[in-house]
Design a protein around this motif. Structure first.
Motif, PDB file in Angstrom:
ATOM      1  N   LYS A  10      65.998  55.827  -0.387  1.00  0.00           N
ATOM      2  CA  LYS A  10      65.307  55.733   0.898  1.00  0.00           C
ATOM      3  C   LYS A  10      63.808  55.955   0.739  1.00  0.00           C
ATOM      4  O   LYS A  10      63.010  55.298   1.400  1.00  0.00           O
ATOM      5  N   GLN A  11      63.421  56.852  -0.139  1.00  0.00           N
ATOM      6  CA  GLN A  11      62.000  57.106  -0.357  1.00  0.00           C
ATOM      7  C   GLN A  11      61.320  55.902  -0.996  1.00  0.00           C
ATOM      8  O   GLN A  11      60.195  55.553  -0.638  1.00  0.00           O
ATOM      9  N   TYR A  45      61.022  53.204   1.696  1.00  0.00           N
ATOM     10  CA  TYR A  45      59.950  53.550   2.635  1.00  0.00           C
ATOM     11  C   TYR A  45      58.583  53.280   2.009  1.00  0.00           C
ATOM     12  O   TYR A  45      57.702  52.700   2.655  1.00  0.00           O
ATOM     13  N   LEU A  76      55.742  50.683   3.302  1.00  0.00           N
ATOM     14  CA  LEU A  76      54.402  51.192   3.613  1.00  0.00           C
ATOM     15  C   LEU A  76      53.335  50.436   2.813  1.00  0.00           C
ATOM     16  O   LEU A  76      52.283  50.061   3.352  1.00  0.00           O
TER      17      LEU A  76
END
Length: 65
Positions: free
Chosen positions: A22-23, A26, A30
């Protein structure tokens, strides 16, 4: 952002788990948004740098796009 992605990819690889999934997703999103903003602002070189970060994050086959 690049160093953060590198750290997450190394951690994910060495631990052989998907906790960082998930990081990474993300961070890729971004970076993509930042690339779009830099392109609109007239900074194509910065846009390419952010798009490269996004591409590496999206390239991971365990990332949901």
């Amino acid at each position: 952002m690049d160093n953060n992605l590198t750290s997450l990819l190394i951690e994910s690889y060495t631990k052989n788990d998907m906790k960082e999934k998930k990081q990474i997703a993300y961070l890729a999103a971004l970076a993509h948004e930042s690339g779009d903003a830099m392109a609109k602002a007239g900074s194509p070189k910065l846009a390419l740098a952010y798009y490269r970060i996004a591409a590496v994050g999206y390239w991971r086959d365990d990332i949901d796009i």
